[in-house]
Design an enzyme around this catalytic site. Structure first.
Site, PDB file in Angstrom:
ATOM      1  N   CYS A  47      26.736  42.513   0.106  1.00  0.00           N
ATOM      2  CA  CYS A  47      26.319  41.919   1.379  1.00  0.00           C
ATOM      3  C   CYS A  47      25.044  42.575   1.910  1.00  0.00           C
ATOM      4  O   CYS A  47      24.175  41.903   2.480  1.00  0.00           O
ATOM      5  CB  CYS A  47      27.434  42.046   2.409  1.00  0.00           C
ATOM      6  N   ASP A 140      18.755  17.059  13.101  1.00  0.00           N
ATOM      7  CA  ASP A 140      19.750  16.154  13.692  1.00  0.00           C
ATOM      8  C   ASP A 140      21.128  16.788  13.776  1.00  0.00           C
ATOM      9  O   ASP A 140      22.098  16.114  14.136  1.00  0.00           O
ATOM     10  CB  ASP A 140      19.816  14.842  12.912  1.00  0.00           C
TER      11      ASP A 140
END
Length: 224
Positions: A47, A140
């Site tokens: 990570c 959108d």
């Protein structure tokens, strides 16, 4: 498909605590493209390399009107402390500031809502941790791309950037990008566009590769 979202679904307008304060997701996105990506745990090796690379590429995403936001099941306090390690990994000043926020999902509410949990990887309490999920949303607020990696395999953020460039290009132009395409390479004319219309749409020219079938579907044009 990763989790509870399918391509074309609208992003949930959730509220969450992050390293930059409380946000409402749609307000955070605004009119931008957005990448929401989860990682298993803070203070873990893979990570750290992933968020380090994401931080390095953040200016490239920003140039393309793309906002990044990370998520894991750790607290804001852990995120901030771990950010110092991530910056140090990048050979930067070890501050708490990364070029994108990280969501605190310690109760796993969003991970469950979005289907981000990896049942094969568990924490010290035996609870599943978040997988390596990538959601790309358009202006959108609808899902344009989803990627799901297991906790044991790190992602390629250069590839994610390449895909975003393709998504933005193909959202504006009636083209598709072929295998291994890179920004600046030739693109493919959509097979639904008639030949005469293609000539007008692509004044730089259209090259058709001859095939044994005689079908003229492999049509290339310089990137618009």
């Amino acid at each position: 498909m990763p989790g509870g979202l399918l391509l074309g679904d609208e992003a949930p307008n959730f509220e969450a605590n992050t390293t930059v304060g409380r946000i409402r997701f749609h307000d955070f996105l605004g009119d931008s493209w957005g990448i929401l990506f989860s990682h298993p745990r803070d203070f873990t090796p893979v990570c750290t390399t992933e968020l380090g690379r994401a931080a390095k590429l953040a200016p490239e995403f920003a140039k393309r009107n793309v906002k990044l936001i990370a998520l894991s099941i750790d607290s804001v306090e852990d995120h901030l402390a771990w950010s110092k390690d991530t910056n140090a990994y990048n050979c930067e000043e070890p501050t708490e500031k990364l070029p994108f926020p990280i969501i605190d999902d310690k109760n796993r509410d969003l991970a469950i809502l979005l289907g981000m949990l990896d049942p094969a990887e568990k924490d010290e309490k035996g609870m599943p941790v978040t997988a390596r999920v990538v959601f790309v949303f358009g202006p959108d607020k609808k899902l344009k791309l989803s990627i799901l990696y297991p906790a044991t395999t790190g992602r390629n953020f250069d590839e994610i950037l390449r895909v975003v460039i393709s998504l933005q290009l193909t959202a504006e132009k009636r083209v598709a990008t072929p295998v291994d395409w890179k920004d600046g390479d030739s693109v493919m004319v959509l097979p639904t566009i008639p030949e005469e219309e293609a000539k007008k749409l692509f004044p730089k020219g259209v090259f058709t590769k001859e095939l044994p079938s005689g079908k003229k579907y492999l049509r290339y044009t310089p990137q618009p």
